[in-house]
Design an enzyme around this catalytic site. Structure first.
Site, PDB file in Angstrom:
ATOM      1  CB  SER A   1      -0.146  -2.770   9.856  1.00  0.00           C
ATOM      2  OG  SER A   1      -1.614  -3.293   9.344  1.00  0.00           O
TER       3      SER A   1
ATOM      4  CE1 TYR B   1      -3.881  -1.842  11.210  1.00  0.00           C
ATOM      5  CE2 TYR B   1      -5.884  -0.621  12.265  1.00  0.00           C
ATOM      6  CZ  TYR B   1      -4.636  -0.655  11.775  1.00  0.00           C
ATOM      7  OH  TYR B   1      -3.713   0.320  12.002  1.00  0.00           O
TER       8      TYR B   1
ATOM      9  CB  THR C   1      -0.748  -0.126   1.259  1.00  0.00           C
ATOM     10  OG1 THR C   1      -0.083  -0.144   2.295  1.00  0.00           O
ATOM     11  CG2 THR C   1      -2.139  -0.946   1.199  1.00  0.00           C
TER      12      THR C   1
ATOM     13  CE1 TYR D   1       8.497 -12.439  20.784  1.00  0.00           C
ATOM     14  CE2 TYR D   1      10.920 -11.836  20.758  1.00  0.00           C
ATOM     15  CZ  TYR D   1       9.914 -12.630  20.406  1.00  0.00           C
ATOM     16  OH  TYR D   1      10.091 -13.824  19.372  1.00  0.00           O
TER      17      TYR D   1
END
Ligand code: UDP
Length: 318
Positions: A86, A156, A43, A170
């Protein structure tokens, strides 16, 4: 704003050809930092990379973060990683849902592993979409949200929720130095004209004398932040000491039907306003509670809605 000596620092910006990431990359390039941009142009736009490529401290890698994660061995040092890759428009949710889910899961995982290996600080660009169609207003970071896990926006919303969970895991498990921002509606130059979101749609319709398409009755609300204000705030969060999510947005809230009127007025447009069906699961209201951001930084939006709209229109006119 924190002005740091960034000459010796290297930033990796995932999604660098996109609207927000390319603005962020330029912000660091102008301060003399090295920036590595990664994008697969799903995109993002080549013209944004052309702008960044004018800086000698910029390197671009064309790659997909989930299927062909690039070897970055040529870069001795990576200090800060921005996970911004994203697609984020409701039009994208319809057209490329699997790519969105994969970049926010596998792509984020690859970037977190890189941060872990390199000892880099990692910032996940999450979204106000994690709040879904909120029952709480405005939305503070402590609100867990109201998301339809199988709806048209879920590719999304849920993948960004997963990306947040992965980032915190993490941090907790491997002590990776992480940050999370939840970005509310943002607009400005470098948005795609055909992006489908309300500001590019209305501005282009107003410029071209086409009908301005309000979905539903226009009583739904959004709060719009100009892109450079957002970038300043993201930088503040990257350089603060809080690992938990921070909302970023401009809390000035507008009815969508008022946005149509303001755009007509600012651009002196004769366009007619027409009503179209409201998409499924379209959130009824959205406004960030930015108390946490204000406690961490001297954030103050600098660009008014009218000025920002004019600058956005100038960009589309060019
Ligand atoms: N919207 C609209 N007309 C358009 C595009 C969007 O009325 O041409 C509405 C949309 O239904 C939503 C709001 O504007 O209520 C913001 O939509 P956008 O796609 O910009 O972002 P969202 O916040 O929904 O992700």
């Amino acid at each position: 704003m924190k002005r740091l000596d960034l000459n010796s620092k290297t930033f990796l910006v995932a999604g660098a050809a996109g609207f927000i990431p390319s603005t962020l990359a330029q912000f660091y390039l102008e301060q003399g930092a090295k920036v590595i941009g990664i994008d697969n142009f799903i995109t993002g736009s080549k013209s944004n990379i052309e702008i960044l490529s004018k800086y000698e401290n910029f390197t671009f890698i064309e790659a997909c973060l989930f299927s062909s994660f690039p070897a970055l061995d040529q870069f001795e040092q990576i200090d800060y990683i921005y996970s911004l890759a994203s697609p984020a428009s409701p039009v994208d949710f319809k057209q490329i849902p699997l790519e969105i889910m994969r970049v926010n899961s596998e792509g984020t995982l690859n970037l977190l592993n890189l941060a872990h290996q390199r000892g880099a600080r990692f910032l996940e660009a999450s979204t106000s979409e994690v709040y879904g169609d909120p029952e709480m207003h405005p939305q503070p970071e402590t609100y867990f949200g109201s998301v339809n896990p199988i709806g048209p926006r879920s590719c999304y919303d849920e993948s960004k929720r997963f990306a947040e969970a992965l980032t915190m895991s993490y941090h907790r498990h491997y002590s990776v130095d992480t940050r999370i921002v939840r970005i509310f509606n943002t607009y400005g130059p470098r948005m795609r004209a055909n992006d489908g979101r309300v500001i590019p749609n209305f501005v282009n319709q107003a410029i071209n004398g086409e009908d301005i398409t309000i979905y539903g009755d226009g009583t739904q609300t959004r709060s719009f932040c100009y892109v450079t204000d957002l970038v300043n705030a993201m930088h503040e969060v990257m350089f603060c000491h809080d690992h938990t999510p921070v909302n970023i947005g401009n809390p000035d809230e507008y009815l969508i039907r008022d946005v149509a009127e303001i755009i007509k007025m600012v651009l002196d447009s004769k366009s007619k306003i027409v009503m179209k069906p409201l998409p499924d699961d379209d959130p009824k209201k959205r406004r960030p509670d930015i108390s946490k951001l204000l406690s961490l930084s001297p954030f103050k939006p600098q660009v008014s809605f009218k000025d920002g709209l004019r600058q956005t229109a100038d960009y589309f006119l060019q």
